[in-house]
Design a protein around this motif. Structure first.
Motif, PDB file in Angstrom:
ATOM      1  N   ILE A  12       0.846  -1.196   0.000  1.00 49.25           N
ATOM      2  CA  ILE A  12       0.000   0.000   0.000  1.00 49.25           C
ATOM      3  C   ILE A  12       0.881   1.244   0.000  1.00 49.25           C
ATOM      4  N   TYR A  13       1.880   1.260   0.853  1.00 47.80           N
ATOM      5  CA  TYR A  13       2.773   2.419   0.930  1.00 47.80           C
ATOM      6  C   TYR A  13       3.604   2.567  -0.339  1.00 47.80           C
ATOM      7  N   ASP A  14       4.082   1.458  -0.859  1.00 49.98           N
ATOM      8  CA  ASP A  14       4.833   1.502  -2.131  1.00 49.98           C
ATOM      9  C   ASP A  14       3.966   2.074  -3.241  1.00 49.98           C
ATOM     10  N   ASN A  15       2.700   1.679  -3.256  1.00 50.13           N
ATOM     11  CA  ASN A  15       1.774   2.192  -4.270  1.00 50.13           C
ATOM     12  C   ASN A  15       1.535   3.693  -4.106  1.00 50.13           C
ATOM     13  N   LEU A  16       1.484   4.179  -2.874  1.00 49.40           N
ATOM     14  CA  LEU A  16       1.302   5.614  -2.646  1.00 49.40           C
ATOM     15  C   LEU A  16       2.514   6.397  -3.142  1.00 49.40           C
ATOM     16  N   VAL A  17       3.707   5.881  -2.867  1.00 52.25           N
ATOM     17  CA  VAL A  17       4.926   6.534  -3.351  1.00 52.25           C
ATOM     18  C   VAL A  17       4.929   6.551  -4.877  1.00 52.25           C
ATOM     19  N   LYS A  18       4.628   5.420  -5.480  1.00 49.74           N
ATOM     20  CA  LYS A  18       4.605   5.342  -6.948  1.00 49.74           C
ATOM     21  C   LYS A  18       3.566   6.298  -7.526  1.00 49.74           C
ATOM     22  N   LYS A  19       2.395   6.349  -6.931  1.00 52.26           N
ATOM     23  CA  LYS A  19       1.347   7.236  -7.446  1.00 52.26           C
ATOM     24  C   LYS A  19       1.769   8.700  -7.336  1.00 52.26           C
ATOM     25  N   ALA A  20       2.414   9.073  -6.224  1.00 52.20           N
ATOM     26  CA  ALA A  20       2.889  10.457  -6.067  1.00 52.20           C
ATOM     27  C   ALA A  20       3.862  10.815  -7.185  1.00 52.20           C
ATOM     28  N   LEU A  21       4.767   9.902  -7.493  1.00 50.87           N
ATOM     29  CA  LEU A  21       5.727  10.139  -8.566  1.00 50.87           C
ATOM     30  C   LEU A  21       5.027  10.200  -9.930  1.00 50.87           C
ATOM     31  N   ASP A  22       4.064   9.310 -10.137  1.00 51.65           N
ATOM     32  CA  ASP A  22       3.308   9.309 -11.395  1.00 51.65           C
ATOM     33  C   ASP A  22       2.525  10.610 -11.578  1.00 51.65           C
ATOM     34  N   LEU A  23       2.090  11.209 -10.477  1.00 48.69           N
ATOM     35  CA  LEU A  23       1.316  12.453 -10.534  1.00 48.69           C
ATOM     36  C   LEU A  23       2.184  13.697 -10.696  1.00 48.69           C
ATOM     37  N   GLY A  24       3.515  13.518 -10.648  1.00 52.13           N
ATOM     38  CA  GLY A  24       4.405  14.648 -10.885  1.00 52.13           C
ATOM     39  C   GLY A  24       5.266  15.077  -9.720  1.00 52.13           C
ATOM     40  N   ALA A  25       5.239  14.347  -8.620  1.00 51.74           N
ATOM     41  CA  ALA A  25       6.167  14.656  -7.528  1.00 51.74           C
ATOM     42  C   ALA A  25       7.587  14.389  -8.020  1.00 51.74           C
ATOM     43  N   THR A  26       8.533  15.230  -7.615  1.00 48.45           N
ATOM     44  CA  THR A  26       9.922  14.990  -7.993  1.00 48.45           C
ATOM     45  C   THR A  26      10.545  13.912  -7.120  1.00 48.45           C
ATOM     46  N   ASP A  27       9.963  13.699  -5.940  1.00 52.19           N
ATOM     47  CA  ASP A  27      10.396  12.622  -5.056  1.00 52.19           C
ATOM     48  C   ASP A  27       9.307  12.408  -4.023  1.00 52.19           C
ATOM     49  N   ALA A  28       9.269  11.227  -3.445  1.00 53.22           N
ATOM     50  CA  ALA A  28       8.317  10.908  -2.387  1.00 53.22           C
ATOM     51  C   ALA A  28       8.921   9.807  -1.541  1.00 53.22           C
ATOM     52  N   ARG A  29       8.851   9.990  -0.230  1.00 50.70           N
ATOM     53  CA  ARG A  29       9.435   9.001   0.683  1.00 50.70           C
ATOM     54  C   ARG A  29       8.505   8.761   1.859  1.00 50.70           C
ATOM     55  N   LEU A  30       8.422   7.518   2.276  1.00 47.63           N
ATOM     56  CA  LEU A  30       7.637   7.139   3.440  1.00 47.63           C
ATOM     57  C   LEU A  30       8.524   7.182   4.670  1.00 47.63           C
ATOM     58  N   ILE A  31       8.032   7.789   5.746  1.00 45.16           N
ATOM     59  CA  ILE A  31       8.777   7.818   7.010  1.00 45.16           C
ATOM     60  C   ILE A  31       7.842   7.442   8.149  1.00 45.16           C
ATOM     61  N   ASP A  32       8.435   7.052   9.257  1.00 36.58           N
ATOM     62  CA  ASP A  32       7.674   6.872  10.496  1.00 36.58           C
ATOM     63  C   ASP A  32       7.423   8.253  11.085  1.00 36.58           C
ATOM     64  N   THR A  33       6.273   8.453  11.678  1.00 38.68           N
ATOM     65  CA  THR A  33       5.928   9.781  12.192  1.00 38.68           C
ATOM     66  C   THR A  33       6.854  10.237  13.322  1.00 38.68           C
ATOM     67  N   HIS A  34       7.511   9.318  14.009  1.00 39.53           N
ATOM     68  CA  HIS A  34       8.440   9.753  15.062  1.00 39.53           C
ATOM     69  C   HIS A  34       9.637  10.512  14.475  1.00 39.53           C
ATOM     70  N   MET A  35       9.824  10.452  13.157  1.00 36.14           N
ATOM     71  CA  MET A  35      10.912  11.184  12.500  1.00 36.14           C
ATOM     72  C   MET A  35      10.527  12.636  12.181  1.00 36.14           C
ATOM     73  N   ILE A  36       9.268  12.986  12.345  1.00 39.34           N
ATOM     74  CA  ILE A  36       8.809  14.345  12.065  1.00 39.34           C
ATOM     75  C   ILE A  36       9.229  15.238  13.231  1.00 39.34           C
ATOM     76  N   VAL A  37       9.909  16.323  12.906  1.00 42.49           N
ATOM     77  CA  VAL A  37      10.496  17.206  13.919  1.00 42.49           C
ATOM     78  C   VAL A  37       9.579  18.403  14.152  1.00 42.49           C
ATOM     79  N   PHE A  38       9.221  18.604  15.401  1.00 43.06           N
ATOM     80  CA  PHE A  38       8.438  19.775  15.805  1.00 43.06           C
ATOM     81  C   PHE A  38       9.372  20.761  16.485  1.00 43.06           C
ATOM     82  N   ASP A  39       9.178  22.035  16.192  1.00 46.08           N
ATOM     83  CA  ASP A  39      10.000  23.091  16.780  1.00 46.08           C
ATOM     84  C   ASP A  39       9.117  24.327  16.944  1.00 46.08           C
ATOM     85  N   PRO A  40       8.957  24.819  18.173  1.00 50.48           N
ATOM     86  CA  PRO A  40       8.083  25.973  18.387  1.00 50.48           C
ATOM     87  C   PRO A  40       8.542  27.229  17.649  1.00 50.48           C
ATOM     88  N   ARG A  41       9.785  27.256  17.190  1.00 49.47           N
ATOM     89  CA  ARG A  41      10.246  28.411  16.419  1.00 49.47           C
ATOM     90  C   ARG A  41       9.514  28.518  15.080  1.00 49.47           C
TER      91      ARG A  41
END
Length: 168
Positions: free
Chosen positions: A4-33
């Motif tokens: 499912i995730y591979d298909n989402l990445v492929k579809k994003a690229l097919d739709l014109g994204a220059t790149d698309a990558r799947l990450i775990d949400t714990h890798m998303i960085v929050f910064d109050p700045r």
């Protein structure tokens, strides 16, 4: 589930994204700045429905919802309109084909040349908040993927725009 995730990445690229990558949400960085830069560094502050201070969902409520996601698709595009188009299409694909009913895109809203604010949003079913509107440090989030956030001398983002779709 990986298919499912591979298909989402492929579809994003097919739709014109220059790149698309799947990450775990714990890798998303929050910064109050990020909030400081929204308030004191962006001409969209107070003029768009999808930007602070007009976000109807509080930071606390957003964080409660965010904690329920496990994956995010980071999408790189050459311009914000393409980012909007691809992100919304991936959100829909994740909901319909990926069985991720609560998939949610976060992307700079460029649906209208001029936002309708303070009149009602023209496209409330398509408008989404940007990542930095909820305190996400886009540069720190995409850097481990080999992406960089760069600006021209006038402060315009170059050469890529980033958005994400929260899934699972």
């Amino acid at each position: 589930m990986t298919d499912i995730y591979d298909n989402l990445v492929k579809k994003a690229l097919d739709l014109g994204a220059t790149d698309a990558r799947l990450i775990d949400t714990h890798m998303i960085v929050f910064d109050p700045r990020s909030f400081l830069k929204c308030r004191f560094g962006c001409n969209r502050w107070g003029r768009y429905w999808t930007c602070p201070p007009h976000l109807d969902i509080s930071y606390e409520l957003f964080m409660d919802a965010f904690a329920r996601y496990s994956k995010a698709l980071i999408i790189q595009t050459a311009d914000p309109q393409k980012g909007q188009d691809v992100s919304l299409a991936i959100e829909k694909e994740a909901m319909l084909a990926g069985n991720s009913m609560f998939a949610f895109a976060m992307v700079l809203c460029v649906l209208c040349e001029t936002c309708a604010y303070p009149e009602p949003c023209r496209f409330p079913h398509l408008a989404r908040p940007s990542m930095d509107a909820y305190g996400i440090d886009i540069g720190a989030t995409v850097a481990p993927l080999g992406f960089t956030v760069k600006f021209d001398p006038d402060g315009h983002l170059l050469p890529a725009w980033y958005s994400m779709v929260l899934v699972a």
